[in-house]
Design a protein around this motif. Structure first.
Motif, PDB file in Angstrom:
ATOM      1  N   LEU A  71       0.831  -1.210   0.000  1.00 36.98           N
ATOM      2  CA  LEU A  71       0.000   0.000   0.000  1.00 36.98           C
ATOM      3  C   LEU A  71       0.863   1.257   0.000  1.00 36.98           C
ATOM      4  N   LEU A  72       1.968   1.212   0.720  1.00 37.27           N
ATOM      5  CA  LEU A  72       2.825   2.394   0.851  1.00 37.27           C
ATOM      6  C   LEU A  72       3.476   2.783  -0.472  1.00 37.27           C
ATOM      7  N   GLN A  73       3.732   1.801  -1.331  1.00 37.70           N
ATOM      8  CA  GLN A  73       4.239   2.107  -2.670  1.00 37.70           C
ATOM      9  C   GLN A  73       3.177   2.834  -3.482  1.00 37.70           C
ATOM     10  N   GLN A  74       1.937   2.382  -3.382  1.00 36.15           N
ATOM     11  CA  GLN A  74       0.835   3.028  -4.104  1.00 36.15           C
ATOM     12  C   GLN A  74       0.604   4.458  -3.608  1.00 36.15           C
ATOM     13  N   MET A  75       0.818   4.676  -2.311  1.00 31.46           N
ATOM     14  CA  MET A  75       0.662   6.010  -1.731  1.00 31.46           C
ATOM     15  C   MET A  75       1.849   6.916  -2.070  1.00 31.46           C
ATOM     16  N   GLN A  76       2.924   6.326  -2.584  1.00 30.94           N
ATOM     17  CA  GLN A  76       4.175   7.024  -2.890  1.00 30.94           C
ATOM     18  C   GLN A  76       4.812   7.632  -1.628  1.00 30.94           C
ATOM     19  N   LEU A  77       4.831   6.827  -0.585  1.00 34.79           N
ATOM     20  CA  LEU A  77       5.425   7.229   0.688  1.00 34.79           C
ATOM     21  C   LEU A  77       6.888   7.615   0.514  1.00 34.79           C
ATOM     22  N   ARG A  78       7.274   8.706   1.166  1.00 33.53           N
ATOM     23  CA  ARG A  78       8.660   9.167   1.186  1.00 33.53           C
ATOM     24  C   ARG A  78       9.108   9.300   2.640  1.00 33.53           C
ATOM     25  N   PHE A  79      10.302   8.788   2.924  1.00 31.12           N
ATOM     26  CA  PHE A  79      10.894   8.946   4.245  1.00 31.12           C
ATOM     27  C   PHE A  79      11.688  10.242   4.232  1.00 31.12           C
ATOM     28  N   ASN A  80      11.273  11.209   5.030  1.00 27.42           N
ATOM     29  CA  ASN A  80      11.955  12.501   5.073  1.00 27.42           C
ATOM     30  C   ASN A  80      13.136  12.495   6.021  1.00 27.42           C
ATOM     31  N   GLY A  81      13.111  11.607   7.009  1.00 27.30           N
ATOM     32  CA  GLY A  81      14.251  11.514   7.901  1.00 27.30           C
ATOM     33  C   GLY A  81      13.871  11.251   9.343  1.00 27.30           C
ATOM     34  N   PHE A  82      14.891  10.900  10.093  1.00 28.70           N
ATOM     35  CA  PHE A  82      14.785  10.703  11.537  1.00 28.70           C
ATOM     36  C   PHE A  82      15.915  11.512  12.130  1.00 28.70           C
ATOM     37  N   ASP A  83      15.583  12.694  12.640  1.00 33.22           N
ATOM     38  CA  ASP A  83      16.595  13.638  13.097  1.00 33.22           C
ATOM     39  C   ASP A  83      16.227  14.168  14.472  1.00 33.22           C
ATOM     40  N   LYS A  84      17.175  14.078  15.402  1.00 34.71           N
ATOM     41  CA  LYS A  84      16.989  14.596  16.764  1.00 34.71           C
ATOM     42  C   LYS A  84      15.722  14.042  17.406  1.00 34.71           C
ATOM     43  N   GLY A  85      15.451  12.755  17.163  1.00 34.26           N
ATOM     44  CA  GLY A  85      14.306  12.099  17.785  1.00 34.26           C
ATOM     45  C   GLY A  85      12.984  12.302  17.087  1.00 34.26           C
ATOM     46  N   THR A  86      12.965  13.014  15.967  1.00 34.25           N
ATOM     47  CA  THR A  86      11.718  13.246  15.230  1.00 34.25           C
ATOM     48  C   THR A  86      11.749  12.466  13.923  1.00 34.25           C
ATOM     49  N   LEU A  87      10.723  11.650  13.719  1.00 34.38           N
ATOM     50  CA  LEU A  87      10.558  10.909  12.474  1.00 34.38           C
ATOM     51  C   LEU A  87       9.583  11.675  11.589  1.00 34.38           C
TER      52      LEU A  87
END
Length: 144
Positions: free
Chosen positions: A15-31
Motif C-alpha cells: 500500500l505504501l508504494q501506491q501512496m508514494q510514501l517518502r521517508f523525510n528523515g529521523f533527526d533529533k528524535g523526530t521521524l
C-alpha cells in the motif's frame, strides 16, 4: 533509519508504494514521512482520509520499530489502539511527524523479554497547516 529498513518497509507493505510514501528523515528524535496528494486524492479533490490515517499509522509503527531495534535484533511492532481527528482538508503534500518521548520502561521491558509499550502523538501537516492529529498505542516485542 537505514535505507535497507526503508526498502524493507516499502517491499513488505505494498500500500505504501501506491501512496508514494517518502521517508523525510529521523533527526533529533523526530521521524518525518510524507505522501503526495495525487495518488491519495478523494472525490472532493482533497486528501483521502484513509491515506492520511495510513500515513499516521505507519509513522507510529516505524517510530516504534526504530526504538525497538536499539534493544532487539529482530523486533516486531503492532498498533493496538488509535484515534484521529481531522482539522482541515489536505490540499497538497501531507507530512506526518512523530517526536514522542520514550518512557523509561520501554527499553527495560524489551530487555526483560516483555512487550514495550508506546503511546505516540503524530501530527499531519499540509501546506504549512496542521490538518490532523493522531494518537496511537503501539507495542513492540521480540519476533515470535
Amino acid at each position: 533509519m537505514t535505507p535497507e529498513f526503508q526498502e524493507w518497509i516499502l517491499n513488505n507493505i505494498p500500500l505504501l508504494q501506491q501512496m508514494q510514501l517518502r521517508f523525510n528523515g529521523f533527526d533529533k528524535g523526530t521521524l518525518s514521512m510524507s505522501c503526495p496528494l495525487e495518488p491519495n486524492i478523494n472525490d472532493k479533490g482533497t486528501g483521502f482520509g484513509g491515506s492520511i490515517g495510513a500515513l499516521a499509522t505507519i509513522c507510529g509503527w516505524t517510530f516504534t520499530m526504530i526504538h525497538a531495534k536499539t534493544i532487539l535484533e529482530d523486533p516486531e511492532a503492532m498498533i493496538v489502539d488509535q484515534s484521529m481527528k481531522f482539522h482541515e482538508p489536505v490540499t497538497g503534500v501531507f507530512t506526518a511527524s512523530c517526536s514522542s518521548c520514550i518512557p523509561d520502561d520501554f527499553h527495560q521491558r524489551l530487555q526483560e523479554g516483555r512487550s514495550g509499550k508506546l503511546q505516540l502523538d503524530i501530527e499531519i501537516h499540509s501546506n504549512g497547516n496542521l490538518v490532523a492529529t493522531y494518537q496511537g498505542f503501539y507495542i513492540a516485542r521480540k519476533k515470535a
